[in-house]
Scaffold this motif. Structure first.
Motif, PDB file in Angstrom:
ATOM      1  N   LEU A 179       0.892  -1.550  -0.223  1.00  0.00           N
ATOM      2  CA  LEU A 179       0.390  -0.115  -0.141  1.00  0.00           C
ATOM      3  C   LEU A 179       0.774   1.086   0.176  1.00  0.00           C
ATOM      4  O   LEU A 179       1.542   1.667   1.333  1.00  0.00           O
ATOM      5  CB  LEU A 179      -0.821  -0.100   1.452  1.00  0.00           C
ATOM      6  CG  LEU A 179      -1.949  -1.067   1.271  1.00  0.00           C
ATOM      7  CD1 LEU A 179      -3.414  -0.601   2.451  1.00  0.00           C
ATOM      8  CD2 LEU A 179      -2.772   0.110  -0.064  1.00  0.00           C
ATOM      9  N   ASP A 180       0.522   1.819  -1.597  1.00  0.00           N
ATOM     10  CA  ASP A 180       1.494   3.502  -1.484  1.00  0.00           C
ATOM     11  C   ASP A 180       1.333   4.378  -0.740  1.00  0.00           C
ATOM     12  O   ASP A 180      -0.419   4.059  -0.460  1.00  0.00           O
ATOM     13  CB  ASP A 180       2.008   3.630  -2.743  1.00  0.00           C
ATOM     14  CG  ASP A 180       2.678   4.282  -3.069  1.00  0.00           C
ATOM     15  OD1 ASP A 180       4.061   4.356  -2.270  1.00  0.00           O
ATOM     16  OD2 ASP A 180       3.456   4.075  -4.588  1.00  0.00           O
ATOM     17  N   ASP A 181       1.446   5.111  -0.423  1.00  0.00           N
ATOM     18  CA  ASP A 181       1.631   6.821   0.481  1.00  0.00           C
ATOM     19  C   ASP A 181       0.919   6.171   1.279  1.00  0.00           C
ATOM     20  O   ASP A 181      -0.111   7.025   1.368  1.00  0.00           O
ATOM     21  CB  ASP A 181       0.449   7.211  -0.753  1.00  0.00           C
ATOM     22  CG  ASP A 181       1.344   7.267  -2.158  1.00  0.00           C
ATOM     23  OD1 ASP A 181       2.404   7.425  -2.140  1.00  0.00           O
ATOM     24  OD2 ASP A 181       1.312   8.243  -3.225  1.00  0.00           O
ATOM     25  N   PHE A 182       0.882   5.884   1.802  1.00  0.00           N
ATOM     26  CA  PHE A 182      -0.155   4.973   3.000  1.00  0.00           C
ATOM     27  C   PHE A 182       0.285   6.011   4.112  1.00  0.00           C
ATOM     28  O   PHE A 182       1.108   6.664   4.782  1.00  0.00           O
ATOM     29  CB  PHE A 182      -0.013   4.035   4.213  1.00  0.00           C
ATOM     30  CG  PHE A 182      -0.758   3.259   4.695  1.00  0.00           C
ATOM     31  CD1 PHE A 182      -1.732   2.633   4.573  1.00  0.00           C
ATOM     32  CD2 PHE A 182      -0.173   3.602   6.462  1.00  0.00           C
ATOM     33  CE1 PHE A 182      -2.498   1.734   5.061  1.00  0.00           C
ATOM     34  CE2 PHE A 182      -1.247   2.872   7.380  1.00  0.00           C
ATOM     35  CZ  PHE A 182      -2.719   1.831   6.055  1.00  0.00           C
ATOM     36  N   ALA A 243       9.355   3.327   4.741  1.00  0.00           N
ATOM     37  CA  ALA A 243       9.221   5.005   5.382  1.00  0.00           C
ATOM     38  C   ALA A 243       9.928   5.681   3.838  1.00  0.00           C
ATOM     39  O   ALA A 243      10.929   5.881   3.313  1.00  0.00           O
ATOM     40  CB  ALA A 243      10.111   5.464   6.505  1.00  0.00           C
ATOM     41  N   GLU A 244       8.987   6.402   3.350  1.00  0.00           N
ATOM     42  CA  GLU A 244       9.558   6.801   2.024  1.00  0.00           C
ATOM     43  C   GLU A 244      10.053   8.244   1.735  1.00  0.00           C
ATOM     44  O   GLU A 244       9.355   9.175   2.721  1.00  0.00           O
ATOM     45  CB  GLU A 244       8.306   6.795   1.449  1.00  0.00           C
ATOM     46  CG  GLU A 244       7.675   5.974   0.711  1.00  0.00           C
ATOM     47  CD  GLU A 244       6.303   6.196  -0.191  1.00  0.00           C
ATOM     48  OE1 GLU A 244       7.162   6.145  -1.546  1.00  0.00           O
ATOM     49  OE2 GLU A 244       5.030   5.915  -0.207  1.00  0.00           O
ATOM     50  N   GLY A 245      10.872   8.709   1.361  1.00  0.00           N
ATOM     51  CA  GLY A 245      11.598  10.303   0.833  1.00  0.00           C
ATOM     52  C   GLY A 245      12.168  10.816   1.939  1.00  0.00           C
ATOM     53  O   GLY A 245      11.959  10.984   2.728  1.00  0.00           O
TER      54      GLY A 245
END
Ligand code: C2E
Ligand code: CA
Ligand code: CA
Ligand code: CA
Length: 287
Positions: A179-182, A243-245
């Motif tokens: 699940l992206d951009d959660f 954890a993105e970005g």
């Protein structure tokens, strides 16, 4: 009503007139670009925060336009989705990602990387051939299903019974779903009950400024609370997290303390061409 400027206008199916944006004009060019092989993939490492090992890569599409140069996805994915060209483009992304991942595993062995993650649009999930395309991409490239993790946004997943059916079929094949951009959607938590997710990707908006904790502003405190809640919930449900970005070491440290073991972001590694990833996999670690 909007002023008519000098630009082009188009009448849409709903009878409204809207300006023909650059995106729409690009749409006409997309088919030719796909036929001419102008799309390429960059791969961004997913990195173990403890030791900087590469545990996966996300595939990110680029358009190498003969005149415009490199066009980022924000400038053509919306048009590809509107025109339906995302279906053949997404099919190419999926195949190319599987082919490349199978080649890396053949060259460097099964421990070289855990998974490869292409992005999938909701439009693709509505294509009647989607499940067969995924199965064929795996069969033709020899990539084991468990090495593929499809990235989907919450809004894509919340599209009713048909999509849910498709995702359960994909899950049954052994393919993982991320699940992206959660955390940005409206029903992130309840979604986890009904959706066969294996991975949640904490959206960058919760990572931004997570490191500033001087007498916490309510906003910074809320971001940390969400980041903590997501990793705890994921742990309780047996899901992996990313954890993105991540843009600096303080963010990486803070997220690691909260319980995140895998991160992605410019501070860890930028998206790069496949041959750069090949060089990195030869050494297993980022510098
Ligand atoms: P996404 O799936 O959320 O991908 C992450 C985006 O954040 C990528 O942008 C990546 O380059 C960028 N990024 C990674 N680390 C950092 C960081 O530390 N700071 C900042 N500011 N950005 C970072 P990119 O490649 O421009 O892709 C944008 C979006 O386009 C993606 O967001 C995804 O929604 C979509 N996209 C990309 N490739 C595909 C594709 O093959 N198919 C579909 N359907 N969508 C795609
Ligand atoms: Ca993604
Ligand atoms: Ca994302
Ligand atoms: Ca995003």
């Amino acid at each position: 009503a909007k002023e008519r400027g000098g630009g082009n206008w188009a009448r849409y199916a709903d009878g409204m007139e809207r300006p023909v944006s650059a995106h729409v004009r690009l749409g006409g060019d997309l088919r030719r670009a796909l036929d001419d092989g102008e799309f390429t993939l960059l791969y961004q490492p997913l990195v173990a925060l403890a030791d900087r090992r590469i545990v996966g890569v996300e595939a990110l599409v680029r358009w190498e336009h003969p005149e415009r140069g490199t066009v980022p996805p924000i400038d053509f994915i919306p048009a590809a989705e509107r025109t339906g060209l995302i279906v053949p483009l997404g099919r190419w992304v999926l195949r190319e990602t599987c082919r490349q991942a199978a080649a890396w595993l053949a060259e460097f062995g099964p421990d070289a990387l855990d998974k490869v993650s292409p992005n999938v649009s909701v439009r693709q999930l509505h294509d009647p051939d989607f499940v067969a395309d995924v199965a064929a991409a795996l069969a033709d490239t020899g990539l084991p299903a468990t090495r593929l993790a499809l990235e989907l946004t919450e809004s894509a997943v919340l599209r009713g019974h048909h999509v849910s059916q498709v995702l359960h079929e994909i899950h049954a094949m052994g393919v993982r779903l991320a699940l992206d951009d959660f955390g940005t959607g409206e029903s992130s938590l309840s979604l986890l009950r009904s959706f066969p997710a294996a991975i949640v990707k904490l959206d960058k908006s919760f990572v931004d400024h997570i490191e500033d904790d001087e007498p916490g502003t309510p906003e910074a405190d809320a971001r940390q609370a969400v980041a903590r809640a997501v990793v705890q919930l994921a742990g309780a449900l047996g899901l992996d997290t990313v954890a993105e970005g991540i843009e600096n070491q303080e963010q990486a440290d803070r997220l690691f303390k909260l319980g995140y073991t895998v991160g992605q972001g410019y501070h860890l590694a930028r998206p790069m061409p496949a041959d750069r990833i090949t060089e990195l996999l030869a050494t297993r670690h980022l510098g």
